[in-house]
Write an enzyme that holds these catalytic residues in place. Sequence first.
Site, short mmCIF file in Angstrom:
data_model
loop_
_atom_site.label_atom_id
_atom_site.label_comp_id
_atom_site.label_asym_id
_atom_site.label_seq_id
_atom_site.Cartn_x
_atom_site.Cartn_y
_atom_site.Cartn_z
N HIS A 147 -35.77 8.48 17.58
CA HIS A 147 -36.16 7.08 17.45
C HIS A 147 -35.05 6.27 16.78
O HIS A 147 -34.69 5.18 17.24
CB HIS A 147 -37.45 7.01 16.62
CG HIS A 147 -37.88 5.63 16.28
ND1 HIS A 147 -38.79 4.92 17.02
CD2 HIS A 147 -37.53 4.82 15.25
CE1 HIS A 147 -38.97 3.73 16.47
NE2 HIS A 147 -38.22 3.65 15.38
N GLU A 148 -34.48 6.81 15.70
CA GLU A 148 -33.43 6.09 14.98
C GLU A 148 -32.15 5.98 15.82
O GLU A 148 -31.48 4.94 15.82
CB GLU A 148 -33.12 6.78 13.65
CG GLU A 148 -34.30 6.81 12.68
CD GLU A 148 -34.85 5.43 12.36
OE1 GLU A 148 -34.09 4.44 12.47
OE2 GLU A 148 -36.03 5.33 12.02
N HIS B 109 -32.40 3.10 18.07
CA HIS B 109 -32.02 1.81 17.49
C HIS B 109 -30.51 1.58 17.63
O HIS B 109 -30.06 0.46 17.89
CB HIS B 109 -32.41 1.76 16.01
CG HIS B 109 -33.86 1.49 15.78
ND1 HIS B 109 -34.52 0.41 16.31
CD2 HIS B 109 -34.79 2.18 15.07
CE1 HIS B 109 -35.78 0.43 15.94
NE2 HIS B 109 -35.98 1.50 15.19
N GLU C 156 -39.09 -1.61 17.92
CA GLU C 156 -39.70 -0.31 17.62
C GLU C 156 -40.29 0.33 18.88
O GLU C 156 -40.16 1.54 19.08
CB GLU C 156 -40.79 -0.48 16.56
CG GLU C 156 -40.27 -0.86 15.18
CD GLU C 156 -39.29 0.16 14.64
OE1 GLU C 156 -39.50 1.37 14.83
OE2 GLU C 156 -38.31 -0.26 14.03
#
Length: 251
Positions: free
Chosen positions: A128-129, A132, A187
């Site tokens: 997930h990070e 980003h 997100e």
Amino acid sequence: MKRIASILFILCGMSTLTTAQIDPRLIQAGIDAISSITITDKQIAEYSRQAVRQMDAKYPVAGPNDPYTQRLNRIVARHRNVGGIPINYKVYNVKDVNAFATADGSVRVFKGLMDLMTDAEILSVIGHEIGHVANKDSRDAMKAALRRSAIRNGLASRSGAVGELARSQIGAAADYFAGAKFSRDQETEADDYSYAFLKRYGYPVIPLATAFEKLSKQGGGNVPAFLSTHPDSRTRAQRIRERARRDGLAR
């Protein structure tokens, strides 16, 4: 280009005033407005590096022989470079349940998150990070922050009730909420990136859902502070599970 020209016209108009007549906040508003348009990816990466250095100095960083560092290194061993972006990882010896990534490829995981989650769940958060970083969310967030700062500083330079409001904590809160929806969109996109990341490398995708489910139970049902502007964790978990079932990756 027209927006830059308009801003420059306003700033040039200020040059007929003496320095004492110009509110510094109005000058800063012009600078922020121009920067929000002209800032480059290279500049944003450098700003990110500076910010991460400050964070690394602020929080206790786990050393290379620390069990948390060794565990994280095992988890991310295959993912030191993603999409041509070199990723550097560190653990903060802090009990907070948190993790973040910046535009220069820095990923920081807090001890509290590692205590809460399995290796597979940590990897899903890492995915997930990394999402980003790959989606250039830091760039977009910084540009949006500069635009909001330009508006807030412009209002704060004015006298009367409008200026007082912009200078108040209410003005700061309004700035925070102005970015909240933008953050939710980022997100969701990072969730999708993590799902695809896990699937691409042959990892199970359900740990992404269980990670969100664990986060939803923190603090007696309240999510950690860093998730306050994010989509509801239980909704995110359900979305991942439904997608996994459609893809034949879960029952």
